[in-house]
Motif scaffolding. Structure first.
Motif, PDB file in Angstrom:
ATOM      1  N   GLY A  85      43.979  41.497  51.474  1.00 26.87           N
ATOM      2  CA  GLY A  85      43.370  41.363  50.154  1.00 26.87           C
ATOM      3  C   GLY A  85      44.006  42.281  49.124  1.00 26.87           C
ATOM      4  N   VAL A  86      44.343  43.496  49.530  1.00 22.35           N
ATOM      5  CA  VAL A  86      45.023  44.439  48.638  1.00 22.35           C
ATOM      6  C   VAL A  86      46.373  43.873  48.226  1.00 22.35           C
ATOM      7  CG1 VAL A  86      46.126  46.722  48.548  1.00 22.35           C
ATOM      8  CG2 VAL A  86      43.816  46.491  49.497  1.00 22.35           C
ATOM      9  N   ALA A  87      47.108  43.341  49.190  1.00 21.96           N
ATOM     10  CA  ALA A  87      48.425  42.766  48.898  1.00 21.96           C
ATOM     11  C   ALA A  87      48.303  41.552  47.977  1.00 21.96           C
ATOM     12  CB  ALA A  87      49.138  42.389  50.193  1.00 21.96           C
ATOM     13  N   ARG A  88      47.365  40.677  48.281  1.00 22.41           N
ATOM     14  CA  ARG A  88      47.176  39.480  47.436  1.00 22.41           C
ATOM     15  C   ARG A  88      46.801  39.878  46.010  1.00 22.41           C
ATOM     16  NH1 ARG A  88      44.061  37.536  52.021  1.00 22.41           N
ATOM     17  NH2 ARG A  88      45.462  36.313  53.342  1.00 22.41           N
ATOM     18  N   ALA A  89      45.955  40.905  45.868  1.00 23.21           N
ATOM     19  CA  ALA A  89      45.548  41.374  44.539  1.00 23.21           C
ATOM     20  C   ALA A  89      46.748  41.923  43.756  1.00 23.21           C
ATOM     21  CB  ALA A  89      44.464  42.442  44.660  1.00 23.21           C
ATOM     22  N   ALA A  90      47.777  42.367  44.471  1.00 20.74           N
ATOM     23  CA  ALA A  90      48.996  42.873  43.835  1.00 20.74           C
ATOM     24  C   ALA A  90      50.016  41.748  43.606  1.00 20.74           C
ATOM     25  CB  ALA A  90      49.613  43.970  44.694  1.00 20.74           C
ATOM     26  N   GLY A  91      49.597  40.495  43.887  1.00 22.91           N
ATOM     27  CA  GLY A  91      50.479  39.356  43.653  1.00 22.91           C
ATOM     28  C   GLY A  91      51.464  39.086  44.771  1.00 22.91           C
TER      29      GLY A  91
END
Length: 156
Positions: A116-122
């Protein structure tokens, strides 16, 4: 196992050029070595990240101790570590790799919070999959049963 659309995986494997493999072992009997070797033979630049093997050279690249030492151009991080190590790896990757587009977690490696952290960073995320197997499957080197094409036949 998580489900991913084949076009999503194929896009990642087509666009990726430089892969930092965290946990790549210099032992040719380890799965990480097989995966790294395969990817390097398919034209990917594979940067081995393993603090216990710093100073060695694998697939033409020096082994580095951290993602911060991987150098410019890394667009994919492939994680060969236990799931509990994933958050720290993802945080470091986001911080030090400006060209990062994909976090890939090997078979058996999953961490939804870090994903989720990675996805939030695009950043695109793949969990519980192997890029070697997916590359073979999507680019015609494996049939659905897992056998190399043209090698096994039932014909006499």
């Amino acid at each position: 196992m998580a489900e991913y659309d084949d076009s999503f995986l194929k896009d990642i494997l087509t666009r990726s050029k430089v892969i930092a493999m965290v946990g790549l072992s210099p032992d040719p009997l380890r799965a990480s070595y097989f995966v790294g070797r395969y990817l390097s033979l398919r034209g990917y630049r594979v940067i081995p990240v393993n603090p216990r093997a710093v100073g060695q050279v694998l697939f033409g690249e020096p082994v580095v101790g951290s993602l911060a030492e991987a150098g410019p151009g890394v667009d994919m991080v492939d994680i060969f570590r236990r799931s509990e190590a994933v958050p720290g790896i993802v945080d470091e990757a986001i911080e030090v790799l400006p060209d990062l587009r994909t976090i890939w977690m090997q078979i058996g490696v999953e961490h939804e919070g870090a994903a989720g952290v990675a996805r939030a960073a695009g950043i695109d995320v793949v969990q519980d999959r192997c890029p070697k197997i997916e590359h073979q499957r999507l680019f015609g080197e494996l049939r659905k049963a897992g056998f190399a094409t043209g090698v096994i036949s039932s014909k006499l």
